[in-house]
Scaffold this active site. Sequence first.
Site, PDB file in Angstrom:
ATOM      1  N   ARG A  66      40.424  51.105  -0.387  1.00  0.00           N
ATOM      2  CA  ARG A  66      40.134  50.483  -1.677  1.00  0.00           C
ATOM      3  C   ARG A  66      40.142  51.482  -2.834  1.00  0.00           C
ATOM      4  O   ARG A  66      40.154  51.098  -3.991  1.00  0.00           O
ATOM      5  CB  ARG A  66      38.777  49.746  -1.603  1.00  0.00           C
ATOM      6  CG  ARG A  66      38.836  48.496  -0.742  1.00  0.00           C
ATOM      7  CD  ARG A  66      37.448  47.973  -0.382  1.00  0.00           C
ATOM      8  NE  ARG A  66      36.838  48.738   0.720  1.00  0.00           N
ATOM      9  CZ  ARG A  66      35.635  48.481   1.235  1.00  0.00           C
ATOM     10  NH1 ARG A  66      34.899  47.509   0.748  1.00  0.00           N
ATOM     11  NH2 ARG A  66      35.164  49.204   2.232  1.00  0.00           N
TER      12      ARG A  66
ATOM     13  N   LYS B 195      38.841  59.404   0.732  1.00  0.00           N
ATOM     14  CA  LYS B 195      37.715  58.892  -0.051  1.00  0.00           C
ATOM     15  C   LYS B 195      36.568  59.882  -0.215  1.00  0.00           C
ATOM     16  O   LYS B 195      36.126  60.132  -1.337  1.00  0.00           O
ATOM     17  CB  LYS B 195      37.194  57.585   0.572  1.00  0.00           C
ATOM     18  CG  LYS B 195      35.970  57.053  -0.153  1.00  0.00           C
ATOM     19  CD  LYS B 195      35.661  55.616   0.151  1.00  0.00           C
ATOM     20  CE  LYS B 195      34.912  55.446   1.440  1.00  0.00           C
ATOM     21  NZ  LYS B 195      34.468  54.038   1.622  1.00  0.00           N
TER      22      LYS B 195
ATOM     23  N   GLN C  69      37.449  61.309  15.146  1.00  0.00           N
ATOM     24  CA  GLN C  69      37.628  59.903  15.492  1.00  0.00           C
ATOM     25  C   GLN C  69      39.095  59.586  15.198  1.00  0.00           C
ATOM     26  O   GLN C  69      39.485  59.440  14.044  1.00  0.00           O
ATOM     27  CB  GLN C  69      36.697  59.013  14.641  1.00  0.00           C
ATOM     28  CG  GLN C  69      36.775  57.546  15.018  1.00  0.00           C
ATOM     29  CD  GLN C  69      36.082  56.641  13.995  1.00  0.00           C
ATOM     30  OE1 GLN C  69      36.002  56.964  12.814  1.00  0.00           O
ATOM     31  NE2 GLN C  69      35.607  55.497  14.443  1.00  0.00           N
TER      32      GLN C  69
ATOM     33  N   ASN D 221      33.223  52.624  -2.610  1.00  0.00           N
ATOM     34  CA  ASN D 221      34.398  52.101  -1.913  1.00  0.00           C
ATOM     35  C   ASN D 221      35.616  52.009  -2.828  1.00  0.00           C
ATOM     36  O   ASN D 221      36.742  51.942  -2.361  1.00  0.00           O
ATOM     37  CB  ASN D 221      34.103  50.707  -1.351  1.00  0.00           C
ATOM     38  CG  ASN D 221      33.041  50.766  -0.252  1.00  0.00           C
ATOM     39  OD1 ASN D 221      32.935  51.759   0.463  1.00  0.00           O
ATOM     40  ND2 ASN D 221      32.262  49.702  -0.125  1.00  0.00           N
TER      41      ASN D 221
ATOM     42  N   TYR E 266      43.989  87.874 -30.387  1.00  0.00           N
ATOM     43  CA  TYR E 266      44.127  87.840 -28.935  1.00  0.00           C
ATOM     44  C   TYR E 266      43.733  89.207 -28.392  1.00  0.00           C
ATOM     45  O   TYR E 266      44.327  90.230 -28.772  1.00  0.00           O
ATOM     46  CB  TYR E 266      45.569  87.506 -28.507  1.00  0.00           C
ATOM     47  CG  TYR E 266      45.737  87.709 -27.020  1.00  0.00           C
ATOM     48  CD1 TYR E 266      45.015  86.936 -26.114  1.00  0.00           C
ATOM     49  CD2 TYR E 266      46.568  88.717 -26.509  1.00  0.00           C
ATOM     50  CE1 TYR E 266      45.108  87.154 -24.749  1.00  0.00           C
ATOM     51  CE2 TYR E 266      46.668  88.930 -25.142  1.00  0.00           C
ATOM     52  CZ  TYR E 266      45.932  88.150 -24.272  1.00  0.00           C
ATOM     53  OH  TYR E 266      46.010  88.368 -22.926  1.00  0.00           O
TER      54      TYR E 266
HETATM   55  C1  UD1 Z   1      28.634  50.080   5.785  1.00  0.00           C
HETATM   56  C2  UD1 Z   1      27.628  49.273   6.604  1.00  0.00           C
HETATM   57  C3  UD1 Z   1      26.912  48.300   5.693  1.00  0.00           C
HETATM   58  C4  UD1 Z   1      26.229  49.064   4.569  1.00  0.00           C
HETATM   59  C5  UD1 Z   1      27.230  49.963   3.827  1.00  0.00           C
HETATM   60  C6  UD1 Z   1      26.484  50.875   2.915  1.00  0.00           C
HETATM   61  C7  UD1 Z   1      28.578  49.053   8.866  1.00  0.00           C
HETATM   62  C8  UD1 Z   1      29.242  48.168   9.805  1.00  0.00           C
HETATM   63  N1  UD1 Z   1      28.346  48.571   7.651  1.00  0.00           N
HETATM   64  O1  UD1 Z   1      29.590  49.166   5.265  1.00  0.00           O
HETATM   65  O2  UD1 Z   1      25.947  47.569   6.411  1.00  0.00           O
HETATM   66  O3  UD1 Z   1      25.632  48.153   3.659  1.00  0.00           O
HETATM   67  O4  UD1 Z   1      27.962  50.791   4.750  1.00  0.00           O
HETATM   68  O5  UD1 Z   1      27.348  51.622   2.115  1.00  0.00           O
HETATM   69  O6  UD1 Z   1      28.225  50.147   9.216  1.00  0.00           O
HETATM   70  N2  UD1 Z   1      33.737  55.279   8.848  1.00  0.00           N
HETATM   71  C9  UD1 Z   1      34.174  56.077   9.883  1.00  0.00           C
HETATM   72  N3  UD1 Z   1      34.860  55.510  10.887  1.00  0.00           N
HETATM   73  C10 UD1 Z   1      35.115  54.186  10.964  1.00  0.00           C
HETATM   74  C11 UD1 Z   1      34.651  53.373   9.908  1.00  0.00           C
HETATM   75  C12 UD1 Z   1      33.952  53.948   8.855  1.00  0.00           C
HETATM   76  O7  UD1 Z   1      33.962  57.282   9.868  1.00  0.00           O
HETATM   77  O8  UD1 Z   1      35.728  53.746  11.936  1.00  0.00           O
HETATM   78  C13 UD1 Z   1      32.989  55.913   7.742  1.00  0.00           C
HETATM   79  C14 UD1 Z   1      33.692  55.766   6.412  1.00  0.00           C
HETATM   80  O9  UD1 Z   1      34.514  56.900   6.148  1.00  0.00           O
HETATM   81  C15 UD1 Z   1      32.532  55.684   5.429  1.00  0.00           C
HETATM   82  C16 UD1 Z   1      31.393  55.149   6.256  1.00  0.00           C
HETATM   83  O10 UD1 Z   1      31.754  55.270   7.614  1.00  0.00           O
HETATM   84  O11 UD1 Z   1      32.176  56.948   4.921  1.00  0.00           O
HETATM   85  C17 UD1 Z   1      31.093  53.685   5.967  1.00  0.00           C
HETATM   86  O12 UD1 Z   1      32.258  52.928   6.221  1.00  0.00           O
HETATM   87  P1  UD1 Z   1      32.712  51.770   5.266  1.00  0.00           P
HETATM   88  O13 UD1 Z   1      33.955  51.183   5.788  1.00  0.00           O
HETATM   89  O14 UD1 Z   1      32.696  52.234   3.863  1.00  0.00           O
HETATM   90  O15 UD1 Z   1      31.517  50.732   5.520  1.00  0.00           O
HETATM   91  P2  UD1 Z   1      31.016  49.590   4.569  1.00  0.00           P
HETATM   92  O16 UD1 Z   1      31.923  48.417   4.719  1.00  0.00           O
HETATM   93  O17 UD1 Z   1      30.781  50.097   3.214  1.00  0.00           O
HETATM   94 CA    CA Z   2      31.082  52.096   2.199  1.00  0.00          CA
END
Ligand code: UD1
Ligand code: CA
Length: 467
Positions: free
Chosen positions: A15, A22, A72, A227, A365
Amino acid sequence: MKRMAIILAAGQGKRMKSKLYKVLHPVCGKPMVRHVLEAVGQANCERAVVVVGHGAEAVQAELGDAAEYALQTEQLGTGHAVLQTKPLLGEADGVTIVVCGDTPLVTSSSLEALISLHQKEGAAATVMTAELADPFGYGRIVRGEDGSVLRIVEQKDCSAEEAAIREINTGTYCFDNRKLFAALGQVTNENTQGEYYLTDVIGILKGQGERIAAYKTDDPAEAIGVNDRVALAEAERLMRRRIALRHQTNGVTIIDPDHTYIGPDVQIGQDTVLHPGTILRGKTKIGVECVIGPNAELNDAEVGDGSTVRQSVVDQAQLGEGCQVGPFAYLRPGTRLLAKVKIGDFVEVKNSVIGIGSKVPHLSYIGDAEVGANVNIGCGAITANYDGYNKSKTVIGDNAFIGSNANLIAPVRVGEGAYVVAGSTITHDVAANDVAIARERQVNKPGYAEKLRIKARLKKEREESKS
Ligand code: UD1
Ligand code: CA
């Protein structure tokens, strides 16, 4: 009890619509993931493991030895991300903080409070929550009738009733380390997004009869998960305000905090005044009773007590006490102004030392020079330090006077107390207390101006009659 931290930073951040991963987007000049890592460090976590995936190399290059890393390879969700740290942390006893790399405003004091509450409550998991006017996009905290946390529901999995809940999951948690990894083994991907959610661990532990606590932060800034670019600007605004507040509390006057940009690692002394348009970056350090701005940009600069910098750019340069810089000066890397130096309008100084009380007031300068004390450099005087291949040095002794529009062709030395006469082009050294004059002698032709005018008029008339 041993404290550990896991920082989730493997997502791409689609996003953001960016080539830059990010968590590397800066907030107040510092990458988000670094803000988070510093916060967990200040909360005395002995180990910090960053889960990397998208942009793993770039993230590791940014953080270096300050963290350990777990890779990961496929982004299957936040729960799956935490599971990747199992080989590093799975066998440890203690508490583990989990933070998202995209929540740059989380503070070490809140992390401390989260851990304290977790320990006081004897909880298996403690979630940091916040009450938001607009909770859209965040996971919601579902509480039972007795007020205890039952589970977390993601936005996309919310019923209408759940979507109305305004208490959200900030994405920051404290877990009993062993219970965290045991519960992660039971997380499935049966949800709208087909992901392994870390948030499911809460419901799983609760189902096992474990105690779940919630620490509600009263600073909603801490909840911001960046995000997209809109949230990035909001995070920047809130962090800017937070940094300004810290300096104001310490006795710095900021005329307009909304138009003053101070990096997180900048130091500023008491009774210094910052005018609008001031940008202080990197490790800039400003003394007491200085006046900075309006419109001054300082990067990794040091400014001594009682100095003034107006409408100028100072990059990796040091100013002693009581200096005056600007308006419209450019101090480049390697510049050192000793005490009470004046650098005026349209003056550029690069890699030079300027001695106590010396003045370069206008249009100069000065490059690769060593200027002594109480030297006056006249308007438009310059050092010619570069022949297209080599940089050469100019040395000017104490109390020397360099006349206006002089060119000092380096390498060259002007001795103490010497005079360089205005308009001179100096190619040879000048000894102490000598006067150097290097220009054509003036010839005056009495009354010749009228002749010149007639000549010019006739020429113009001839041209006009031709056309
Ligand atoms: C997540 C939470 C949500 C919370 C929000 C707060 C989950 C399922 N949801 O949602 O409840 O309100 O954060 O900001 O946890 N990431 C990884 N590997 C992955 C997926 C994500 O490392 O496979 C990392 C991303 O880089 C990021 C963080 O985890 O830094 C959060 O992931 P993101 O996809 O932004 O989660 P949200 O949808 O914001
Ligand atoms: Ca997030």
